[in-house]
Design a protein around this motif. Sequence first.
Motif, PDB file in Angstrom:
ATOM      1  N   ALA A 181       0.860  -1.180   0.000  1.00 64.71           N
ATOM      2  CA  ALA A 181       0.000   0.000   0.000  1.00 64.71           C
ATOM      3  C   ALA A 181       0.893   1.225   0.000  1.00 64.71           C
ATOM      4  CB  ALA A 181      -0.916   0.004   1.217  1.00 64.71           C
ATOM      5  N   LEU A 182       0.889   1.946  -1.110  1.00 63.75           N
ATOM      6  CA  LEU A 182       1.666   3.172  -1.253  1.00 63.75           C
ATOM      7  C   LEU A 182       0.687   4.329  -1.375  1.00 63.75           C
ATOM      8  CD1 LEU A 182       4.450   4.573  -1.756  1.00 63.75           C
ATOM      9  CD2 LEU A 182       3.988   4.264  -4.202  1.00 63.75           C
ATOM     10  N   ASP A 183       0.783   5.289  -0.472  1.00 62.06           N
ATOM     11  CA  ASP A 183      -0.007   6.508  -0.552  1.00 62.06           C
ATOM     12  C   ASP A 183       0.897   7.616  -1.060  1.00 62.06           C
ATOM     13  OD1 ASP A 183      -2.035   5.037   0.536  1.00 62.06           O
ATOM     14  OD2 ASP A 183      -1.951   5.974   2.510  1.00 62.06           O
ATOM     15  N   ILE A 184       0.419   8.350  -2.070  1.00 66.46           N
ATOM     16  CA  ILE A 184       1.202   9.398  -2.715  1.00 66.46           C
ATOM     17  C   ILE A 184       0.471  10.713  -2.493  1.00 66.46           C
ATOM     18  CG2 ILE A 184       2.184  10.200  -4.898  1.00 66.46           C
ATOM     19  CD1 ILE A 184       1.565   7.041  -5.678  1.00 66.46           C
ATOM     20  N   GLY A 185       1.198  11.753  -2.096  1.00 66.50           N
ATOM     21  CA  GLY A 185       0.597  13.064  -1.865  1.00 66.50           C
ATOM     22  C   GLY A 185      -0.093  13.612  -3.092  1.00 66.50           C
ATOM     23  N   SER A 186      -0.907  14.634  -2.908  1.00 65.56           N
ATOM     24  CA  SER A 186      -1.798  15.122  -3.956  1.00 65.56           C
ATOM     25  C   SER A 186      -1.083  15.612  -5.214  1.00 65.56           C
ATOM     26  CB  SER A 186      -2.691  16.243  -3.411  1.00 65.56           C
ATOM     27  OG  SER A 186      -1.889  17.300  -2.928  1.00 65.56           O
ATOM     28  N   GLN A 187       0.200  16.002  -5.095  1.00 65.36           N
ATOM     29  CA  GLN A 187       0.910  16.523  -6.260  1.00 65.36           C
ATOM     30  C   GLN A 187       2.329  15.972  -6.335  1.00 65.36           C
ATOM     31  OE1 GLN A 187       0.060  20.744  -7.381  1.00 65.36           O
ATOM     32  NE2 GLN A 187      -0.645  20.874  -5.266  1.00 65.36           N
ATOM     33  N   VAL A 188       2.784  15.790  -7.566  1.00 67.06           N
ATOM     34  CA  VAL A 188       4.171  15.423  -7.851  1.00 67.06           C
ATOM     35  C   VAL A 188       4.769  16.626  -8.573  1.00 67.06           C
ATOM     36  CG1 VAL A 188       5.686  13.830  -9.082  1.00 67.06           C
ATOM     37  CG2 VAL A 188       3.554  12.993  -8.074  1.00 67.06           C
ATOM     38  N   TYR A 189       5.952  17.065  -8.128  1.00 68.76           N
ATOM     39  CA  TYR A 189       6.565  18.277  -8.665  1.00 68.76           C
ATOM     40  C   TYR A 189       7.882  17.975  -9.356  1.00 68.76           C
ATOM     41  CZ  TYR A 189       3.605  20.622  -5.172  1.00 68.76           C
ATOM     42  OH  TYR A 189       2.562  21.062  -4.416  1.00 68.76           O
ATOM     43  N   VAL A 190       8.337  18.926 -10.170  1.00 71.72           N
ATOM     44  CA  VAL A 190       9.742  18.998 -10.555  1.00 71.72           C
ATOM     45  C   VAL A 190      10.272  20.317 -10.010  1.00 71.72           C
ATOM     46  CG1 VAL A 190       9.884  17.470 -12.546  1.00 71.72           C
ATOM     47  CG2 VAL A 190       9.040  19.794 -12.861  1.00 71.72           C
TER      48      VAL A 190
END
Length: 194
Positions: A181-190
């Motif tokens: 189970a991997l939870d990823i925050g609402s945004q991925v940035y560069v």
Amino acid sequence: MNSSFANAQISNFEDPRLTLSTVEADWLIKTDKTERPQVGSSSATLLKAENELQFQGELAAIQGNEGLVGFALVEAPLPLDLSAYKYIEFYAKSKDPGVVYTLTLKDEQAQQDTGTLTFEQEFIVGTEWTKVKLPLSHFRAKIRGRLVDGFQLDLQRVRSLSFQINRSNQEAGSPIPLQFALDIGSQVYVTNQE
């Protein structure tokens, strides 16, 4: 203090990060079962909560030519030029802190005669929200899970991003099947910030 000067500074401030992907993107799930139904048995689900993407499931262990295999991934389209940036940054947490996940990028070179070319970097996160910052220069070229030479990620023509879990990357004694189970925050940035 001159208030007009302070206002000018604030209005000219720019966030140096660019949003790469969000929870609302068109994420697509793939597993060994969906890609090779005759041999696959991994399963995965994807839940889009308000502030996080919840990628979870059960990772199989299938006997392959080079040991146990099995995979699950969640992928989103990404038609962006990332050449002006140094890092991908996001927050994530895992049900189990020992599980190895992979962030994968594809560019216009993806379709090769020997299989799909991907550029990958592994990461591990704890059970609490963890900031992950991966250098774009450290993504390694792979075809069917094997490192390959002669390819470099074309940051001007990146077309997709995925979060992946592979059996071959896990500890030898990890459970079969492996619950993940991997939870990823609402945004991925560069970003270029160190």
